[in-house]
Design a protein around this motif. Structure first.
Motif, PDB file in Angstrom:
ATOM      1  N   GLU A 508      14.029  27.709  78.414  1.00  0.00           N
ATOM      2  CA  GLU A 508      12.802  28.336  78.895  1.00  0.00           C
ATOM      3  C   GLU A 508      12.926  29.854  79.031  1.00  0.00           C
ATOM      4  O   GLU A 508      11.911  30.550  79.182  1.00  0.00           O
ATOM      5  N   GLN A 509      14.152  30.371  78.994  1.00  0.00           N
ATOM      6  CA  GLN A 509      14.325  31.824  79.100  1.00  0.00           C
ATOM      7  C   GLN A 509      13.919  32.557  77.833  1.00  0.00           C
ATOM      8  O   GLN A 509      13.733  33.782  77.867  1.00  0.00           O
ATOM      9  N   TYR A 510      13.750  31.839  76.729  1.00  0.00           N
ATOM     10  CA  TYR A 510      13.554  32.490  75.433  1.00  0.00           C
ATOM     11  C   TYR A 510      12.255  32.000  74.795  1.00  0.00           C
ATOM     12  O   TYR A 510      12.241  31.255  73.823  1.00  0.00           O
ATOM     13  N   GLN A 511      11.136  32.443  75.386  1.00  0.00           N
ATOM     14  CA  GLN A 511       9.818  32.081  74.901  1.00  0.00           C
ATOM     15  C   GLN A 511       9.169  33.272  74.216  1.00  0.00           C
ATOM     16  O   GLN A 511       9.630  34.411  74.323  1.00  0.00           O
ATOM     17  N   PHE A 512       8.063  32.983  73.530  1.00  0.00           N
ATOM     18  CA  PHE A 512       7.313  34.077  72.911  1.00  0.00           C
ATOM     19  C   PHE A 512       6.634  34.935  73.971  1.00  0.00           C
ATOM     20  O   PHE A 512       6.638  36.166  73.898  1.00  0.00           O
ATOM     21  N   ALA A 513       6.041  34.280  74.967  1.00  0.00           N
ATOM     22  CA  ALA A 513       5.372  34.999  76.049  1.00  0.00           C
ATOM     23  C   ALA A 513       5.574  34.208  77.322  1.00  0.00           C
ATOM     24  O   ALA A 513       5.566  32.977  77.324  1.00  0.00           O
ATOM     25  N   GLY A 514       5.776  34.918  78.409  1.00  0.00           N
ATOM     26  CA  GLY A 514       5.985  34.289  79.705  1.00  0.00           C
ATOM     27  C   GLY A 514       5.824  35.307  80.799  1.00  0.00           C
ATOM     28  O   GLY A 514       5.587  36.493  80.569  1.00  0.00           O
ATOM     29  N   SER A 515       5.966  34.827  82.015  1.00  0.00           N
ATOM     30  CA  SER A 515       5.787  35.712  83.163  1.00  0.00           C
ATOM     31  C   SER A 515       7.018  36.555  83.454  1.00  0.00           C
ATOM     32  O   SER A 515       6.938  37.541  84.187  1.00  0.00           O
ATOM     33  N   VAL A 516       8.173  36.175  82.902  1.00  0.00           N
ATOM     34  CA  VAL A 516       9.413  36.887  83.190  1.00  0.00           C
ATOM     35  C   VAL A 516      10.002  37.381  81.880  1.00  0.00           C
ATOM     36  O   VAL A 516      10.279  36.583  80.983  1.00  0.00           O
ATOM     37  N   PRO A 517      10.196  38.690  81.711  1.00  0.00           N
ATOM     38  CA  PRO A 517      10.883  39.195  80.532  1.00  0.00           C
ATOM     39  C   PRO A 517      12.380  38.938  80.658  1.00  0.00           C
ATOM     40  O   PRO A 517      12.877  38.698  81.760  1.00  0.00           O
ATOM     41  N   PRO A 518      13.142  38.968  79.533  1.00  0.00           N
ATOM     42  CA  PRO A 518      12.638  39.335  78.217  1.00  0.00           C
ATOM     43  C   PRO A 518      12.053  38.156  77.455  1.00  0.00           C
ATOM     44  O   PRO A 518      12.546  37.042  77.544  1.00  0.00           O
ATOM     45  N   ASN A 519      10.969  38.392  76.741  1.00  0.00           N
ATOM     46  CA  ASN A 519      10.419  37.456  75.768  1.00  0.00           C
ATOM     47  C   ASN A 519       9.913  38.280  74.597  1.00  0.00           C
ATOM     48  O   ASN A 519       9.863  39.513  74.666  1.00  0.00           O
ATOM     49  N   SER A 520       9.554  37.596  73.524  1.00  0.00           N
ATOM     50  CA  SER A 520       9.233  38.313  72.282  1.00  0.00           C
ATOM     51  C   SER A 520       8.047  39.250  72.449  1.00  0.00           C
ATOM     52  O   SER A 520       8.048  40.374  71.934  1.00  0.00           O
ATOM     53  N   ALA A 521       7.019  38.809  73.191  1.00  0.00           N
ATOM     54  CA  ALA A 521       5.836  39.647  73.360  1.00  0.00           C
ATOM     55  C   ALA A 521       6.179  40.913  74.139  1.00  0.00           C
ATOM     56  O   ALA A 521       5.756  42.019  73.774  1.00  0.00           O
ATOM     57  N   PHE A 522       6.965  40.783  75.202  1.00  0.00           N
ATOM     58  CA  PHE A 522       7.302  41.949  76.002  1.00  0.00           C
ATOM     59  C   PHE A 522       8.270  42.868  75.262  1.00  0.00           C
ATOM     60  O   PHE A 522       8.222  44.093  75.424  1.00  0.00           O
ATOM     61  N   LEU A 545       8.420  47.820  81.638  1.00  0.00           N
ATOM     62  CA  LEU A 545       7.914  46.455  81.531  1.00  0.00           C
ATOM     63  C   LEU A 545       8.773  45.455  82.292  1.00  0.00           C
ATOM     64  O   LEU A 545       8.308  44.351  82.599  1.00  0.00           O
ATOM     65  N   TYR A 546      10.018  45.795  82.579  1.00  0.00           N
ATOM     66  CA  TYR A 546      10.833  44.898  83.400  1.00  0.00           C
ATOM     67  C   TYR A 546      10.681  45.239  84.878  1.00  0.00           C
ATOM     68  O   TYR A 546      10.614  44.346  85.729  1.00  0.00           O
ATOM     69  N   LEU A 547      10.631  46.524  85.192  1.00  0.00           N
ATOM     70  CA  LEU A 547      10.609  46.944  86.590  1.00  0.00           C
ATOM     71  C   LEU A 547       9.294  46.574  87.266  1.00  0.00           C
ATOM     72  O   LEU A 547       9.291  46.124  88.417  1.00  0.00           O
ATOM     73  N   ILE A 548       8.171  46.750  86.577  1.00  0.00           N
ATOM     74  CA  ILE A 548       6.873  46.494  87.199  1.00  0.00           C
ATOM     75  C   ILE A 548       6.713  45.030  87.597  1.00  0.00           C
ATOM     76  O   ILE A 548       6.343  44.730  88.744  1.00  0.00           O
ATOM     77  N   PRO A 549       6.986  44.036  86.723  1.00  0.00           N
ATOM     78  CA  PRO A 549       6.881  42.633  87.193  1.00  0.00           C
ATOM     79  C   PRO A 549       7.892  42.292  88.284  1.00  0.00           C
ATOM     80  O   PRO A 549       7.600  41.487  89.166  1.00  0.00           O
ATOM     81  N   ALA A 550       9.085  42.908  88.229  1.00  0.00           N
ATOM     82  CA  ALA A 550      10.096  42.609  89.239  1.00  0.00           C
ATOM     83  C   ALA A 550       9.691  43.113  90.617  1.00  0.00           C
ATOM     84  O   ALA A 550      10.016  42.487  91.635  1.00  0.00           O
ATOM     85  N   LYS A 551       8.960  44.232  90.685  1.00  0.00           N
ATOM     86  CA  LYS A 551       8.575  44.804  91.967  1.00  0.00           C
ATOM     87  C   LYS A 551       7.216  44.299  92.450  1.00  0.00           C
ATOM     88  O   LYS A 551       6.907  44.409  93.635  1.00  0.00           O
ATOM     89  N   LEU A 552       6.391  43.801  91.548  1.00  0.00           N
ATOM     90  CA  LEU A 552       5.045  43.343  91.919  1.00  0.00           C
ATOM     91  C   LEU A 552       4.927  41.847  91.651  1.00  0.00           C
ATOM     92  O   LEU A 552       4.076  41.395  90.878  1.00  0.00           O
ATOM     93  N   GLN A 553       5.772  41.069  92.299  1.00  0.00           N
ATOM     94  CA  GLN A 553       5.776  39.629  92.067  1.00  0.00           C
ATOM     95  C   GLN A 553       4.521  38.956  92.598  1.00  0.00           C
ATOM     96  O   GLN A 553       4.154  37.872  92.142  1.00  0.00           O
ATOM     97  N   PHE A 554       3.839  39.579  93.566  1.00  0.00           N
ATOM     98  CA  PHE A 554       2.627  38.968  94.105  1.00  0.00           C
ATOM     99  C   PHE A 554       1.485  38.990  93.088  1.00  0.00           C
ATOM    100  O   PHE A 554       0.484  38.290  93.265  1.00  0.00           O
ATOM    101  N   MET A 555       1.631  39.794  92.026  1.00  0.00           N
ATOM    102  CA  MET A 555       0.584  39.872  91.005  1.00  0.00           C
ATOM    103  C   MET A 555       0.955  39.086  89.759  1.00  0.00           C
ATOM    104  O   MET A 555       0.440  39.348  88.677  1.00  0.00           O
TER     105      MET A 555
END
Length: 614
Positions: A508-522, A545-555
């Motif tokens: 599951e860590q290696y998808q095309f797109a997901g909520s957690v990078p890295p994935n192909s889309a990101f 693109l990694y820092l913003i999702p890591a710091k804004l998990q509520f979104m």
């Protein structure tokens, strides 16, 4: 025969009456506008030293008078930057160098950043505490000052020629015109040549400032401060870029390239020593992993022009290969290679897969190649999930993956144990951060040498026009396969470290797109966001693109929506990316280099075709 009309003959035709011209709002005089901007910026700065709220329930403790904290610090920095840019317009000695690309556009952008940051802080306080009644006078002082600074900045003349369709050039009400030209690329004048030691000091100071800003963003412990940091950083970056300072710094870094790389490497080494929380160092290590993989994808997309939508699969191949030979108790192979052998195994496995996948598919172009690579990424994930002993051979433990991967050990140095270095305790995450930094330096060197070689120039030729490149004698298939294999090898190199940092690998860590990078889309977005074909572009794009999702998990639920909006805004205002080379800037922006002014005669011997601008 011609008949003349008498001069005194009356006709029934009504004479058109010209309506009286509408009187536009009178813009502020330039001295008054600049004075208002100075006063507003100073007022916003003074307000940060006053209390913004009465309770400590809002994060950051904004109740102290005389000592800014939390969001107040961001407003203070933005107001100070606006004040300096505005004062540079008075040609004060010592401040003229601040705006080589334009005196007024940076003022507008920084003033907007102060207003946006202060307005967000006031709105957040009112929302979380139950109304604007919870705002203390300091917040209102800074808010009114920020608004006055924006009004004054809109009254300043533009740095660009006015829009021909605008009937009121330099009119302060035309906000869209002002903002559009404020975001355009600056053209700073020729700077004086400084002594070599002074230029090296400027480069060092620039990277030191970048390290401080990056470390501050990671250290933000609550989402309100991080959102304010993003707002002021975005407007501040745009203002500094529009002022021409970034172009001046780029010219110096190009002149002292080896010094630049050394300064960047030293600044990156200092990062884990500035962090008191192990979690922040872990974010830095994951950012480097993400950035290294994005730089490998930049070889494929940025240099060779091959759209790969399944690139994260090569990261997974390297991670799985390293996990299976690293001595995990759940590994079905049951062997334990030393560190260097595990790294080579992961890189070699990814390289082989790159050749195997690229050989039959790289004769395709464009969308067809993208669809095939997207299919390969999904096939890899499904295959790893099915090698569980039931649907297929027991190799990867299926959806459980390979857990309990032991920490690396190199020359007796265990990366999983804290170490005392120069009086500072370096945690496990700090150890892996420095290891990944070494790998990133290797990938940067490979990318730089490849881009500057004959092979790199051939890749660029294929990217621009493959048919023309083939006609000039370039073996496009062989060179595309080489780019595909090199990019896969670099991704596998990063995958070996990722497997040990995260302790486990799962499909599951290696998808095309997901909520957690890295994935192909990101990964692809990081290359486009940062700037294709550059070294620093994918590194900056991956960090954001990694820092913003890591710091804004509520979104997390709205992550893809916000991500799409950000990409649309980027494509509208800066399609070449945050860091772009000269080729991309000329490609995405009209330069008018071939235009001939219509009020000037053509040179002798020129034709009308030349005047039209071929």
């Amino acid at each position: 025969m011609t008949t003349e009309t008498p001069m005194n003959k009356t006709t029934d035709t009504a004479t058109p009456v010209t309506p009286p011209p509408t009187t536009p709002l009178v813009p502020l005089p330039h001295p008054a506008a600049r004075a208002l901007t100075v006063a507003g910026s100073a007022l916003a700065l003074i307000g940060t030293f006053l209390a913004w709220t009465w309770t400590k329930e809002f994060p950051g403790n904004l109740t102290v008078t005389g000592y800014p904290g939390g969001l107040q610090v961001l407003t203070l920095v933005g107001a100070l930057l606006t004040l300096l840019f505005t004062l540079s317009g008075y040609d004060i000695p010592g401040l003229r160098w601040l705006t080589p690309g334009g005196k007024n556009s940076p003022v507008l952008l920084s003033a907007l950043g102060v207003l946006a940051t202060t307005g967000y802080a006031m709105g957040a306080i009112s929302y979380e505490l139950g109304g604007a009644v919870n705002l203390e006078p300091g917040a209102w002082v800074s808010g009114i000052g920020a608004l006055a600074a924006v009004i004054g900045a809109l009254g300043l003349p533009t740095d660009q020629p006015h829009d021909p369709g605008d009937p009121h050039p330099h009119h302060w009400v035309n906000l869209w015109f002002r903002l559009r030209h404020a975001l355009s690329s600056p053209e700073p004048g020729r700077a004086k040549d400084l002594p070599a030691w002074a230029e090296i000091l400027i480069i060092t100071g620039g990277f030191g400032a970048g390290l401080f800003i990056f470390a501050y963003g990671i250290r933000t412990e609550y989402s309100e401060a991080f959102i304010g940091f993003l707002i002021i950083a975005a407007f501040g970056f745009s203002a500094v870029n529009r002022a021409g300072l970034l172009k001046r710094l780029s010219a110096l870094t190009a002149k002292h390239r080896n010094v630049t790389l050394a300064a960047a490497f030293v600044a990156a080494i200092c990062f884990p020593f500035t962090q008191s929380n192990d979690q922040f160092a872990l974010i830095g290590a994951n950012i480097l992993i993400f950035a290294t993989v994005a730089l490998g994808l930049n070889v494929v997309v940025g240099l060779a022009g091959l759209l790969d939508l399944g690139y994260v699969a090569f990261l997974g191949v390297g991670a799985y290969a390293a996990a299976l030979v690293s001595g995990s108790p759940q590994s079905t192979i049951g062997v334990q290679f030393p560190f260097w052998a595990a790294v080579l195994t992961g890189a070699l496995a990814s390289l082989i897969f790159g050749v195997v996948i690229g050989a039959p598919t790289l004769r395709l172009r464009g969308d067809y190649l993208a669809i095939v690579t997207l299919g390969f990424g999904e096939i890899f994930r499904i295959t790893m999930n099915n090698l569980n002993g039931r649907s297929g051979p027991d190799v990867t433990n299926g959806s459980n993956g390979v857990p309990n991967i032991p920490d690396l050990e190199l020359f007796g140095f265990n990366f999983g144990v804290p170490h005392n270095v120069l009086g500072t305790e370096l945690t496990r995450s700090g150890n892996y951060y420095l290891l990944m930094l070494l790998f990133t330096a290797v990938v940067v060197m490979v990318f730089r040498r490849s881009a500057e070689s004959r092979i790199g120039r051939a890749w660029v030729a294929i990217r621009e026009d493959e048919t023309a490149a083939t006609a000039m004698g370039i073996n496009s298939f062989r060179l595309k396969l080489l780019a595909f294999a090199l990019g896969a090898c670099l991704a596998g190199l990063a995958g070996t470290v990722q497997a040990h940092v995260s302790y486990s690998v799962t499909p599951e860590q290696y998808q095309f797109a997901g909520s957690v990078p890295p994935n192909s889309a990101f990964l692809l977005a990081a290359v486009i966001l940062g700037g294709m074909g550059t070294i620093s572009g994918p590194l900056i794009g991956a960090a954001l693109l990694y820092l913003i999702p890591a710091k804004l998990q509520f979104m997390a639920e709205y992550q893809l929506l916000l991500f799409g909006i950000a990409l649309m805004l980027l494509m509208r205002f800066r399609p070449e990316g945050l860091v772009a080379d000269r080729r991309k800037q000329l490609e995405f922006h009209e330069t008018g280099q071939l235009d001939v002014p219509e009020d000037k005669p053509l040179p002798e011997g020129a034709t009308g075709v030349a005047k039209a601008g071929a």
